[in-house]
Write a protein that holds these residues in place. Structure first.
Motif, PDB file in Angstrom:
ATOM      1  N   ILE A   1       0.843  -1.206   0.000  1.00  0.00           N
ATOM      2  CA  ILE A   1       0.000   0.000   0.000  1.00  0.00           C
ATOM      3  C   ILE A   1       0.874   1.249   0.000  1.00  0.00           C
ATOM      4  CG2 ILE A   1      -1.631   1.363   1.372  1.00  0.00           C
ATOM      5  CD1 ILE A   1      -2.891  -1.315   2.245  1.00  0.00           C
ATOM      6  N   LEU A   2       1.931   1.255   0.813  1.00  0.00           N
ATOM      7  CA  LEU A   2       2.836   2.408   0.851  1.00  0.00           C
ATOM      8  C   LEU A   2       3.534   2.592  -0.504  1.00  0.00           C
ATOM      9  CD1 LEU A   2       4.438   2.053   4.412  1.00  0.00           C
ATOM     10  CD2 LEU A   2       2.621   3.610   3.668  1.00  0.00           C
ATOM     11  N   GLU A   3       3.899   1.479  -1.130  1.00  0.00           N
ATOM     12  CA  GLU A   3       4.501   1.566  -2.457  1.00  0.00           C
ATOM     13  C   GLU A   3       3.500   2.139  -3.460  1.00  0.00           C
ATOM     14  OE1 GLU A   3       5.711  -2.426  -3.217  1.00  0.00           O
ATOM     15  OE2 GLU A   3       7.589  -2.257  -2.094  1.00  0.00           O
ATOM     16  N   TYR A   4       2.243   1.728  -3.322  1.00  0.00           N
ATOM     17  CA  TYR A   4       1.192   2.235  -4.208  1.00  0.00           C
ATOM     18  C   TYR A   4       1.024   3.743  -4.035  1.00  0.00           C
ATOM     19  CZ  TYR A   4      -3.574   3.423  -5.636  1.00  0.00           C
ATOM     20  OH  TYR A   4      -4.663   4.046  -6.182  1.00  0.00           O
TER      21      TYR A   4
ATOM     22  N   ALA B   1      -7.361  -3.586  -2.676  1.00  0.00           N
ATOM     23  CA  ALA B   1      -6.919  -4.983  -2.635  1.00  0.00           C
ATOM     24  C   ALA B   1      -6.513  -5.449  -4.025  1.00  0.00           C
ATOM     25  CB  ALA B   1      -8.030  -5.865  -2.075  1.00  0.00           C
ATOM     26  N   ASP B   2      -7.294  -5.064  -5.035  1.00  0.00           N
ATOM     27  CA  ASP B   2      -6.950  -5.437  -6.414  1.00  0.00           C
ATOM     28  C   ASP B   2      -5.647  -4.774  -6.854  1.00  0.00           C
ATOM     29  OD1 ASP B   2      -9.248  -6.972  -6.586  1.00  0.00           O
ATOM     30  OD2 ASP B   2     -10.444  -5.367  -7.492  1.00  0.00           O
ATOM     31  N   GLN B   3      -5.435  -3.522  -6.420  1.00  0.00           N
ATOM     32  CA  GLN B   3      -4.220  -2.787  -6.789  1.00  0.00           C
ATOM     33  C   GLN B   3      -2.970  -3.471  -6.258  1.00  0.00           C
ATOM     34  OE1 GLN B   3      -3.537  -0.150  -8.639  1.00  0.00           O
ATOM     35  NE2 GLN B   3      -5.551   0.695  -9.099  1.00  0.00           N
ATOM     36  N   VAL B   4      -3.044  -3.982  -5.025  1.00  0.00           N
ATOM     37  CA  VAL B   4      -1.847  -4.558  -4.388  1.00  0.00           C
ATOM     38  C   VAL B   4      -1.806  -6.079  -4.472  1.00  0.00           C
ATOM     39  CG1 VAL B   4      -1.656  -2.591  -2.830  1.00  0.00           C
ATOM     40  CG2 VAL B   4      -2.901  -4.625  -2.070  1.00  0.00           C
ATOM     41  N   GLY B   5      -2.848  -6.686  -5.082  1.00  0.00           N
ATOM     42  CA  GLY B   5      -2.846  -8.130  -5.274  1.00  0.00           C
ATOM     43  C   GLY B   5      -2.999  -8.927  -3.998  1.00  0.00           C
ATOM     44  N   MET B   6      -3.784  -8.399  -3.066  1.00  0.00           N
ATOM     45  CA  MET B   6      -4.015  -9.077  -1.796  1.00  0.00           C
ATOM     46  C   MET B   6      -5.526  -9.196  -1.562  1.00  0.00           C
ATOM     47  SD  MET B   6      -0.784  -9.339  -0.747  1.00  0.00           S
ATOM     48  CE  MET B   6      -0.675  -9.558   1.018  1.00  0.00           C
ATOM     49  N   SER B   7      -5.913  -9.995  -0.569  1.00  0.00           N
ATOM     50  CA  SER B   7      -7.335 -10.133  -0.271  1.00  0.00           C
ATOM     51  C   SER B   7      -7.854  -8.896   0.453  1.00  0.00           C
ATOM     52  CB  SER B   7      -7.582 -11.371   0.596  1.00  0.00           C
ATOM     53  OG  SER B   7      -7.175 -11.126   1.933  1.00  0.00           O
ATOM     54  N   ARG B   8      -9.146  -8.651   0.360  1.00  0.00           N
ATOM     55  CA  ARG B   8      -9.753  -7.493   1.013  1.00  0.00           C
ATOM     56  C   ARG B   8      -9.600  -7.582   2.528  1.00  0.00           C
ATOM     57  NH1 ARG B   8     -16.018  -5.399   0.186  1.00  0.00           N
ATOM     58  NH2 ARG B   8     -15.898  -3.649   1.670  1.00  0.00           N
ATOM     59  N   THR B   9      -9.705  -8.802   3.066  1.00  0.00           N
ATOM     60  CA  THR B   9      -9.581  -8.986   4.518  1.00  0.00           C
ATOM     61  C   THR B   9      -8.195  -8.579   5.004  1.00  0.00           C
ATOM     62  OG1 THR B   9     -11.158 -10.822   4.470  1.00  0.00           O
ATOM     63  CG2 THR B   9      -9.706 -10.666   6.399  1.00  0.00           C
ATOM     64  N   VAL B  10      -7.173  -9.013   4.283  1.00  0.00           N
ATOM     65  CA  VAL B  10      -5.797  -8.689   4.663  1.00  0.00           C
ATOM     66  C   VAL B  10      -5.529  -7.198   4.482  1.00  0.00           C
ATOM     67  CG1 VAL B  10      -3.378  -9.093   4.122  1.00  0.00           C
ATOM     68  CG2 VAL B  10      -4.964 -11.006   4.198  1.00  0.00           C
ATOM     69  N   VAL B  11      -6.048  -6.614   3.422  1.00  0.00           N
ATOM     70  CA  VAL B  11      -5.864  -5.185   3.187  1.00  0.00           C
ATOM     71  C   VAL B  11      -6.526  -4.373   4.297  1.00  0.00           C
ATOM     72  CG1 VAL B  11      -6.606  -3.270   1.697  1.00  0.00           C
ATOM     73  CG2 VAL B  11      -5.484  -5.264   0.704  1.00  0.00           C
ATOM     74  N   ARG B  12      -7.703  -4.835   4.767  1.00  0.00           N
ATOM     75  CA  ARG B  12      -8.371  -4.127   5.859  1.00  0.00           C
ATOM     76  C   ARG B  12      -7.483  -4.090   7.103  1.00  0.00           C
ATOM     77  NH1 ARG B  12     -12.841  -6.965   6.219  1.00  0.00           N
ATOM     78  NH2 ARG B  12     -13.997  -5.604   4.790  1.00  0.00           N
ATOM     79  N   GLU B  13      -6.811  -5.203   7.399  1.00  0.00           N
ATOM     80  CA  GLU B  13      -5.904  -5.245   8.556  1.00  0.00           C
ATOM     81  C   GLU B  13      -4.704  -4.329   8.335  1.00  0.00           C
ATOM     82  OE1 GLU B  13      -6.377  -6.806  11.509  1.00  0.00           O
ATOM     83  OE2 GLU B  13      -8.380  -7.073  10.652  1.00  0.00           O
ATOM     84  N   ALA B  14      -4.207  -4.311   7.104  1.00  0.00           N
ATOM     85  CA  ALA B  14      -3.062  -3.452   6.789  1.00  0.00           C
ATOM     86  C   ALA B  14      -3.434  -1.981   6.933  1.00  0.00           C
ATOM     87  CB  ALA B  14      -2.575  -3.739   5.373  1.00  0.00           C
ATOM     88  N   VAL B  15      -4.647  -1.637   6.509  1.00  0.00           N
ATOM     89  CA  VAL B  15      -5.110  -0.253   6.627  1.00  0.00           C
ATOM     90  C   VAL B  15      -5.184   0.152   8.096  1.00  0.00           C
ATOM     91  CG1 VAL B  15      -7.108   1.263   6.320  1.00  0.00           C
ATOM     92  CG2 VAL B  15      -6.310  -0.164   4.422  1.00  0.00           C
ATOM     93  N   LYS B  16      -5.645  -0.759   8.955  1.00  0.00           N
ATOM     94  CA  LYS B  16      -5.711  -0.467  10.390  1.00  0.00           C
ATOM     95  C   LYS B  16      -4.316  -0.176  10.948  1.00  0.00           C
ATOM     96  CE  LYS B  16      -9.827  -3.269  11.415  1.00  0.00           C
ATOM     97  NZ  LYS B  16     -10.324  -4.479  12.123  1.00  0.00           N
ATOM     98  N   ILE B  17      -3.347  -0.978  10.528  1.00  0.00           N
ATOM     99  CA  ILE B  17      -1.971  -0.782  10.991  1.00  0.00           C
ATOM    100  C   ILE B  17      -1.439   0.568  10.523  1.00  0.00           C
ATOM    101  CG2 ILE B  17       0.413  -1.581  10.733  1.00  0.00           C
ATOM    102  CD1 ILE B  17      -0.696  -4.422  10.560  1.00  0.00           C
TER     103      ILE B  17
END
Length: 260
Positions: free
Chosen positions: A32-35, A54-70
């Motif tokens: 996400i930071l690279e994006y 999630a589509d932009q970074v090639g990850m699942s929506r669930t994992v992206v949601r956790e990354a956004v929280k972090i």
């Protein structure tokens, strides 16, 4: 393998680094930071929806949601319920606070500025002598020559411009973006000292400063990193002494001068 399975798999490890595991949300946060960097998104900019991200970074929506929280907890993103995800406005760090509240006619702060500048610019001179590419060496020498020409003509404005170009070229030649950005900030603060604390005064001999530029440029060009460090220390010390003399004469109250 499904997208969800891929997103929680360990990140690839380079050969020889041994076994390791990175949770999917850490990988997602990095992507996400690279994006953000590649997309050129500035503070306040709105990000895509979670699914689109999630589509932009090639990850699942669930994992992206956790990354956004972090990333929100780290102050990099700002999440507004019902409104979306935004690039966060940076908190005002102590460094930013010092820039915002810098007083260019305060003797103590000016002394601190030059102390910091001495330590930083001796490092940039040393690293430039070790790392500069031929094109970067050429830029440093050209800026030194410009300062010499300006000194010969007695053109203070041209010298000031050449001086900025010279020190910036050295910082660029370190090939370290953090050093380059910090030098740029210090130059801006020094301009405040010149414009406010020393308005109307020229700091020292232009010929001496230009000669010092030429010597530093030569040391960088020939890869003499220790000599470049020493020459830059001398250059900053001379500049500091000149500024301190002028600024004390200009702004120190008369009652602090018992012989005047």
């Amino acid at each position: 393998m499904t997208r969800a399975a891929r997103s929680t798999a360990p990140a690839p490890q380079p050969p020889g680094d041994g076994p390791g595991y990175r949770p999917g949300y850490e990988v997602a946060a990095e992507r996400i930071l690279e994006y953000l960097a590649l997309a050129g998104l500035e503070p306040g900019a709105r990000l895509p929806t979670e699914q689109d991200l999630a589509d932009q970074v090639g990850m699942s929506r669930t994992v992206v949601r956790e990354a956004v929280k972090i990333l929100a907890a780290l102050g990099r993103l700002s999440v507004h319920k019902g409104r979306g995800i935004y690039v966060a406005q940076p908190d005002q760090s102590s460094w930013q606070h010092s820039l915002t509240h810098f007083l260019p006619a305060d003797l103590h702060q000016v002394d601190e500025l030059f102390e910091f500048r001495r330590n930083l610019e001796t490092t940039t001179a040393r690293l430039a002598a070790q790392r500069a590419t031929p094109a970067q060496v050429k830029a440093v020498r050209a800026a030194a020559y410009q300062s010499t020409r300006a000194a010969q003509q007695g053109d203070i404005d041209a010298f000031s411009h050449a001086d900025d170009t010279f020190h910036t070229a050295i910082a660029t030649a370190t090939n370290n973006s953090f050093l380059t950005a910090t030098i740029d900030t210090l130059r801006r603060l020094q301009h405040q000292v010149t414009a406010i604390g020393l308005a109307g005064l020229a700091g020292g001999s232009l010929h001496d400063a230009a000669a010092q530029h030429e010597a530093i440029a030569h040391a960088i060009a020939t890869g003499e990193h220790a000599h470049a460090h020493t020459l830059m220390a001398h250059h900053i010390d001379r500049t500091t002494h000149q500024f301190q003399q002028h600024i004390r004469h200009r702004i120190t109250p008369r009652h602090l001068h018992p012989h005047t």
